[in-house]
Write a protein that holds these residues in place. Sequence first.
Motif, short mmCIF file in Angstrom:
data_model
loop_
_atom_site.label_atom_id
_atom_site.label_comp_id
_atom_site.label_asym_id
_atom_site.label_seq_id
_atom_site.Cartn_x
_atom_site.Cartn_y
_atom_site.Cartn_z
N UNK A 97 1.29 -1.04 -0.19
CA UNK A 97 -0.07 0.18 0.16
C UNK A 97 0.92 1.11 -0.19
N UNK A 98 1.83 1.17 1.06
CA UNK A 98 2.38 2.25 0.72
C UNK A 98 3.71 2.47 -0.20
N UNK A 99 4.23 1.29 -0.94
CA UNK A 99 4.64 1.51 -2.32
C UNK A 99 3.52 2.50 -2.88
N UNK A 100 2.59 0.77 -3.64
CA UNK A 100 1.79 2.38 -4.35
C UNK A 100 1.23 3.12 -4.41
N UNK A 101 1.62 4.23 -2.82
CA UNK A 101 1.83 5.82 -3.00
C UNK A 101 2.31 6.73 -3.23
N UNK A 102 3.13 5.84 -3.42
CA UNK A 102 4.34 5.97 -3.68
C UNK A 102 4.99 5.83 -5.29
N UNK A 176 -2.01 3.95 16.40
CA UNK A 176 -2.26 3.56 17.03
C UNK A 176 -3.77 3.16 16.71
N UNK A 177 -4.20 3.62 15.00
CA UNK A 177 -5.07 3.70 14.45
C UNK A 177 -4.51 2.60 13.32
N UNK A 178 -3.55 1.67 13.38
CA UNK A 178 -2.56 0.43 12.43
C UNK A 178 -3.26 0.96 11.59
N UNK A 179 -2.72 2.24 10.47
CA UNK A 179 -2.97 2.60 9.75
C UNK A 179 -2.17 3.55 8.65
#
Length: 336
Positions: A97-102, A176-179
């Motif tokens: 998900x992180x890589x897709x955002x970059x 805290x939200x794990x997101x």
Amino acid sequence: MGKGIFFTSASMLLAVILTTTLRHHHHPHNRPNNLSLPNYTSNASKLLRSNGFNFISNFLHISPELFVSNTDSSLTIFAVPDAAISNLSIPPYMIKHLLAYHTSPTKLTLQDLFKKPLKTCLPTLIPHHTVSITKIDYKRRVLEINNVLITHPDLFLQGHVTIHGVAGSFATFDHHQESIVLPFCEADDIGGFVKNKDEWGRMIKFLGSSGFMAFAIGLKSVTDGIFKDFPDLKSVTVFVTRNVALRVMSSPLLDKFMRFHIVTQRYGFKELEGLPPGAKLSTLVTGKHVGVGENSKVVMIDEVSITAPDLFVSKNLVVHGIARALSMDELSSMSR
């Protein structure tokens, strides 16, 4: 074992684990064939590793299908440094998900990015989530995305693909939200200042009390028409002058004159200084632009010097005083 070698090994191991996990959850028939993927991935991976982007390098080498699924895909990858990814401390299953955002599904070289207005929202591989150009300084070759500096511009250019190295992550992680927290792109806010006429009214009132009474009256007379024709206008830059005879203009010509002095983007003086010479700014007159130039370190708009920069500044509006009115050539014969 050195810290760099340890991190490289750890990221390689994490990449293998994550790739295996992702593939395990996908049906075999839907899995991309690595043999059909672009041959640039090997070269890009080596180049990334040689510049210290080991984490992204490993993912691109081991599982290029996370970034691209076919040879015709255009994309831009913003490579995040190893330390920045490590500091996020996000769970392995969120890495994709992180890589897709970059990653953006368009090819954007540094020059392409410089041509775009400030606050432009760029698409990512996450549907409905964009990143924003938050700083542009053409002269110093400085550009930021989500307030993160591009440190290695045009690190890799081949075919339909561009890779830039950046100083950090465009997103943060909420433990805290794990997101993953994806910043909001300001230009995505539909409606902009048009829904807040108070801001426009304060600008006109300011001009009327600051020696620009004629211009303020002219601006007020065309306000309703502008709001009607541009309901989604988000921000503007207005160039004002005292040296203009508006009373002798017909109503249609006055309307065109005022619109020609309004640019459909908010540009503070520093931002105008940072634009490349010859940059074109869209006005509210359809199809007409004004050009940015410089003469003896004085910023010019269509060869007219800015004499009072940042005369009025608010969230969505900037007003600059100029030495004289912009050229009226062709305006009298134009339709709105």
